[in-house]
Design a protein around this motif. Sequence first.
Motif, short mmCIF file in Angstrom:
data_model
loop_
_atom_site.label_atom_id
_atom_site.label_comp_id
_atom_site.label_asym_id
_atom_site.label_seq_id
_atom_site.Cartn_x
_atom_site.Cartn_y
_atom_site.Cartn_z
N THR A 42 137.68 50.75 17.16
CA THR A 42 137.27 50.72 15.76
C THR A 42 135.76 50.53 15.64
OG1 THR A 42 139.42 49.78 15.16
CG2 THR A 42 137.65 49.55 13.55
N ALA A 43 135.20 49.68 16.47
CA ALA A 43 133.75 49.45 16.46
C ALA A 43 133.01 50.72 16.84
CB ALA A 43 133.39 48.31 17.40
N VAL A 44 133.50 51.44 17.85
CA VAL A 44 132.86 52.69 18.25
C VAL A 44 132.97 53.73 17.14
CG1 VAL A 44 133.05 54.64 19.86
CG2 VAL A 44 133.16 52.31 20.72
N PHE A 45 134.13 53.84 16.53
CA PHE A 45 134.33 54.80 15.44
C PHE A 45 133.36 54.53 14.29
CE2 PHE A 45 136.32 55.64 11.31
CZ PHE A 45 136.41 57.02 11.37
N PHE A 46 133.29 53.29 13.84
CA PHE A 46 132.42 52.99 12.72
C PHE A 46 130.95 53.09 13.09
CE2 PHE A 46 136.25 51.02 10.82
CZ PHE A 46 136.26 51.78 9.66
N SER A 47 130.60 52.86 14.34
CA SER A 47 129.23 53.08 14.77
C SER A 47 128.86 54.55 14.70
CB SER A 47 129.03 52.58 16.21
OG SER A 47 129.20 51.19 16.26
N LEU A 48 129.78 55.42 15.14
CA LEU A 48 129.53 56.86 15.05
C LEU A 48 129.45 57.33 13.61
CD1 LEU A 48 131.85 58.10 17.96
CD2 LEU A 48 129.35 57.93 17.95
N VAL A 49 130.32 56.82 12.76
CA VAL A 49 130.26 57.18 11.35
C VAL A 49 128.95 56.72 10.74
CG1 VAL A 49 131.29 56.71 9.08
CG2 VAL A 49 132.76 57.25 11.01
N ASP A 50 128.51 55.52 11.10
CA ASP A 50 127.24 55.00 10.60
C ASP A 50 126.08 55.88 11.05
OD1 ASP A 50 125.51 52.98 9.36
OD2 ASP A 50 124.97 52.46 11.43
N LEU A 51 126.08 56.30 12.32
CA LEU A 51 125.03 57.18 12.82
C LEU A 51 125.02 58.51 12.07
CD1 LEU A 51 125.20 56.59 16.68
CD2 LEU A 51 123.32 56.00 15.14
N ALA A 52 126.20 59.07 11.82
CA ALA A 52 126.29 60.35 11.11
C ALA A 52 125.78 60.22 9.68
CB ALA A 52 127.74 60.85 11.11
N ILE A 53 126.17 59.17 9.00
CA ILE A 53 125.71 58.96 7.62
C ILE A 53 124.21 58.72 7.60
CG2 ILE A 53 125.83 57.39 5.64
CD1 ILE A 53 128.82 57.08 6.27
N ARG A 54 123.71 57.92 8.54
CA ARG A 54 122.28 57.64 8.60
C ARG A 54 121.48 58.92 8.87
NH1 ARG A 54 120.36 53.70 13.13
NH2 ARG A 54 122.22 52.66 12.34
N GLY A 55 121.97 59.73 9.81
CA GLY A 55 121.30 61.00 10.12
C GLY A 55 121.29 61.94 8.93
N GLY A 56 122.43 62.04 8.27
CA GLY A 56 122.51 62.91 7.08
C GLY A 56 121.62 62.42 5.96
N LEU A 57 121.61 61.13 5.74
CA LEU A 57 120.78 60.58 4.68
C LEU A 57 119.30 60.75 5.01
CD1 LEU A 57 120.76 59.06 2.01
CD2 LEU A 57 120.83 56.92 3.30
N ASN A 58 118.91 60.54 6.26
CA ASN A 58 117.52 60.76 6.67
C ASN A 58 117.12 62.22 6.49
OD1 ASN A 58 116.85 58.13 7.28
ND2 ASN A 58 117.45 58.32 9.43
N ALA A 59 118.02 63.15 6.82
CA ALA A 59 117.74 64.58 6.66
C ALA A 59 117.55 64.92 5.18
CB ALA A 59 118.87 65.40 7.25
N VAL A 60 118.42 64.41 4.32
CA VAL A 60 118.30 64.68 2.89
C VAL A 60 117.02 64.08 2.33
CG1 VAL A 60 119.33 64.16 0.62
CG2 VAL A 60 120.77 64.96 2.50
N LEU A 61 116.73 62.84 2.71
CA LEU A 61 115.53 62.19 2.18
C LEU A 61 114.25 62.85 2.70
CD1 LEU A 61 116.55 58.41 2.33
CD2 LEU A 61 116.37 59.89 0.32
N SER A 62 114.24 63.28 3.94
CA SER A 62 113.05 63.95 4.46
C SER A 62 112.88 65.33 3.82
CB SER A 62 113.10 64.06 5.98
OG SER A 62 114.16 64.91 6.37
N TYR A 63 113.98 65.99 3.50
CA TYR A 63 113.91 67.31 2.85
C TYR A 63 113.33 67.17 1.44
CZ TYR A 63 115.36 71.78 0.88
OH TYR A 63 115.37 73.01 0.27
N PHE A 64 113.83 66.20 0.67
CA PHE A 64 113.38 66.04 -0.70
C PHE A 64 112.15 65.14 -0.81
CE2 PHE A 64 117.88 67.16 -1.59
CZ PHE A 64 117.64 68.28 -2.37
N GLY A 65 111.92 64.31 0.18
CA GLY A 65 110.82 63.37 0.11
C GLY A 65 109.51 63.95 0.61
N GLY A 66 109.56 65.05 1.26
CA GLY A 66 108.33 65.67 1.68
C GLY A 66 108.13 65.49 3.10
#
Length: 66
Positions: A42-66
């Motif tokens: 469960t810890a590994v699963f949620f760590s991977l989900v956290d990494l995916a969400i963080r990566g996606g959010l960073n990609a969206v913010l860098s795209y719109f943030g400049g």
Amino acid sequence: MAITNPAKFIQETRAEISKVVWPTRREVVMTTIMVFIMAALTAVFFSLVDLAIRGGLNAVLSYFGG
């Protein structure tokens, strides 16, 4: 509420406790191991989900943030 005789209460409690089927040492050890394995998975699963969400959010913010 009915008042129960304390001696009768203790007698009935002992009778109910004698009906309990206690697990063996092997069952306790196996169940404990399974709990630790499931917690680790469960810890590994949620760590991977956290990494995916963080990566996606960073990609969206860098795209719109400049």
